[in-house]
Design a protein around this motif. Structure first.
Motif, PDB file in Angstrom:
ATOM      1  N   TYR A 263     -52.987  38.123-103.242  1.00  0.00           N
ATOM      2  CA  TYR A 263     -52.368  37.797-104.572  1.00  0.00           C
ATOM      3  C   TYR A 263     -53.382  36.828-105.393  1.00  0.00           C
ATOM      4  CZ  TYR A 263     -48.489  36.646-107.645  1.00  0.00           C
ATOM      5  OH  TYR A 263     -47.681  36.483-108.686  1.00  0.00           O
ATOM      6  N   GLU A 264     -53.783  35.857-104.879  1.00  0.00           N
ATOM      7  CA  GLU A 264     -54.783  34.741-105.284  1.00  0.00           C
ATOM      8  C   GLU A 264     -56.057  35.248-105.830  1.00  0.00           C
ATOM      9  OE1 GLU A 264     -54.190  31.305-102.988  1.00  0.00           O
ATOM     10  OE2 GLU A 264     -52.101  30.754-103.879  1.00  0.00           O
ATOM     11  N   VAL A 265     -56.754  36.162-104.695  1.00  0.00           N
ATOM     12  CA  VAL A 265     -58.255  36.683-105.071  1.00  0.00           C
ATOM     13  C   VAL A 265     -58.062  37.567-106.269  1.00  0.00           C
ATOM     14  CG1 VAL A 265     -59.769  38.278-103.998  1.00  0.00           C
ATOM     15  CG2 VAL A 265     -59.260  36.247-102.647  1.00  0.00           C
ATOM     16  N   LEU A 266     -56.864  38.284-106.321  1.00  0.00           N
ATOM     17  CA  LEU A 266     -56.879  39.304-107.565  1.00  0.00           C
ATOM     18  C   LEU A 266     -56.285  38.667-108.707  1.00  0.00           C
ATOM     19  CD1 LEU A 266     -55.346  42.466-105.607  1.00  0.00           C
ATOM     20  CD2 LEU A 266     -57.812  42.086-106.364  1.00  0.00           C
ATOM     21  N   LYS A 267     -56.196  37.265-108.647  1.00  0.00           N
ATOM     22  CA  LYS A 267     -55.642  36.554-109.825  1.00  0.00           C
ATOM     23  C   LYS A 267     -54.181  37.167-110.418  1.00  0.00           C
ATOM     24  CE  LYS A 267     -60.053  34.725-110.750  1.00  0.00           C
ATOM     25  NZ  LYS A 267     -61.186  34.636-111.983  1.00  0.00           N
ATOM     26  N   MET A 268     -53.336  37.689-109.453  1.00  0.00           N
ATOM     27  CA  MET A 268     -52.163  38.246-109.796  1.00  0.00           C
ATOM     28  C   MET A 268     -51.192  37.069-110.675  1.00  0.00           C
ATOM     29  SD  MET A 268     -52.297  41.283-108.816  1.00  0.00           S
ATOM     30  CE  MET A 268     -50.350  41.631-109.075  1.00  0.00           C
ATOM     31  N   LYS A 269     -50.205  37.890-111.338  1.00  0.00           N
ATOM     32  CA  LYS A 269     -48.895  37.245-111.685  1.00  0.00           C
ATOM     33  C   LYS A 269     -47.849  38.135-111.617  1.00  0.00           C
ATOM     34  CE  LYS A 269     -50.326  36.807-115.999  1.00  0.00           C
ATOM     35  NZ  LYS A 269     -50.487  36.432-117.412  1.00  0.00           N
ATOM     36  N   GLY A 270     -46.690  37.339-111.661  1.00  0.00           N
ATOM     37  CA  GLY A 270     -45.355  38.263-111.539  1.00  0.00           C
ATOM     38  C   GLY A 270     -45.149  38.816-110.308  1.00  0.00           C
ATOM     39  N   PHE A 271     -44.456  39.876-110.037  1.00  0.00           N
ATOM     40  CA  PHE A 271     -44.105  40.601-108.718  1.00  0.00           C
ATOM     41  C   PHE A 271     -45.252  41.335-108.088  1.00  0.00           C
ATOM     42  CE2 PHE A 271     -40.079  41.176-111.431  1.00  0.00           C
ATOM     43  CZ  PHE A 271     -39.411  40.062-111.018  1.00  0.00           C
TER      44      PHE A 271
END
Length: 324
Positions: A263-271
């Motif tokens: 999640y953090e490597v991909l710089k995700m947000k939301g679900f």
């Protein structure tokens, strides 16, 4: 003042029916004291607001507004419930970026990347994320069955590269079955990925941005009655979804760490919801979903409930995070 929320649902892919169910669940669940919710159906031939009497009013794509009885409505935020294209593959995110419109999903680049299984796995591999052996084919390529089997072995999975809900996925046991499986995948996409079979416990891990922080939700174990976690297993009750999963503390810690890292490597947000299979005690990533199912029976809402987060709180947090 109550915020106007456009709940977009439908889409251009085979997943549109599931998206309509997710979107309607959001519509029924949002706190009416805080939000004016609008159901927006997005299809190739029309973008329309659908009222409670099923009347349709066209969306003005110039500013994503709707006019009803001479009254123009603008939206404060978009709740994205479109599985597949254009809601999960970056197209709708790019459109809303141009309009400077807040929305509940991840950004355009992250959506495009995660929707392309091959590209997503390639980006994550250098970070030490474990995954199955894979072989890529584009429409029109010569198909070398021996080369495929030498790389991934049998049985193997043949998948449409950019599709969800297990559309275009086959499990292949024999060399003679490969061509048919490849043809099935090419009906969904012009790129396919063929992966080695990983035998082990399958789990699904929801990771969200909750009250400003990355939060890993309780893990779900997938036990399919079918040969794998296919469409029937996902949506027609042919599976057990056990939350929390029956994992050792070591297994739980490992998969939580990997899911948060992804999640953090991909710089995700939301679900997000990522799928893993344990092989030799290590979680191997299958794929990442950025618009997971949002019905009461869907995996991510089950996980939120196990974490003490109601559907209403889950959806409200998504909007609050988007409006930041």
């Amino acid at each position: 003042m109550k915020k106007n929320i456009a709940i977009i649902m439908g889409g251009y892919s085979s997943e549109y029916k599931i998206s309509l169910i997710s979107g309607n669940m959001v519509y029924e669940t949002l706190d009416a004291s805080k939000y004016n919710a609008y159901r927006i159906h997005i299809f190739k031939d029309k973008w329309v607001y659908v009222d409670d009497n099923e009347n349709e009013f066209p969306i003005d794509k110039n500013d994503f507004s709707v006019t009803v009885n001479g009254q123009k409505t603008m939206f404060h935020c978009v709740f994205n419930a479109i599985h597949g294209s254009p809601g999960e593959d970056g197209y709708i995110q790019a459109y809303f970026k141009l309009l400077n419109m807040p929305h509940t999903s991840c950004d355009m680049h992250q959506a495009t990347l995660t929707f392309n299984k091959r590209d997503c796995l390639s980006v994550l591999k250098p970070y030490g994320i474990k995954m199955a052996e894979s072989f890529y084919i584009n429409l029109g390529d010569e198909i070398d069955e021996d080369a495929i089997i030498n790389k991934v072995g049998l049985p193997c999975f043949v998948k449409a590269n950019k599709a969800g809900s297990s559309f275009g996925v086959s499990k292949v046991y024999k060399k003679e079955e490969l061509q048919k499986a490849i043809a099935v995948s090419f009906k969904e996409d012009d790129e396919i990925i063929i992966e080695s079979f990983l035998e082990g416990k399958e789990v699904s891990v929801g990771v969200i941005t909750y009250q400003g922080d990355t939060k890993v939700l309780p893990i779900t174990e997938i036990v399919s009655e079918n040969d794998f976690f296919d469409y029937e297993a996902k949506y027609q009750g042919k599976s057990q979804e056990i939350t929390p999963a029956r994992l050792t503390k070591e297994e739980e810690d490992k998969v939580n760490q990997v899911a948060k890292q992804v999640y953090e490597v991909l710089k995700m947000k939301g679900f997000s919801r990522s799928e893993y299979i344990f092989k030799n005690g290590e979680p191997h990533l299958l794929e990442v979903n950025t618009i997971p199912g949002l019905t009461k029976e869907s995996i991510l809402p089950q996980q939120a409930k196990a974490a003490g987060i109601s559907l209403s709180a889950l959806f409200d947090n998504a909007i609050e995070e988007a409006l930041k």
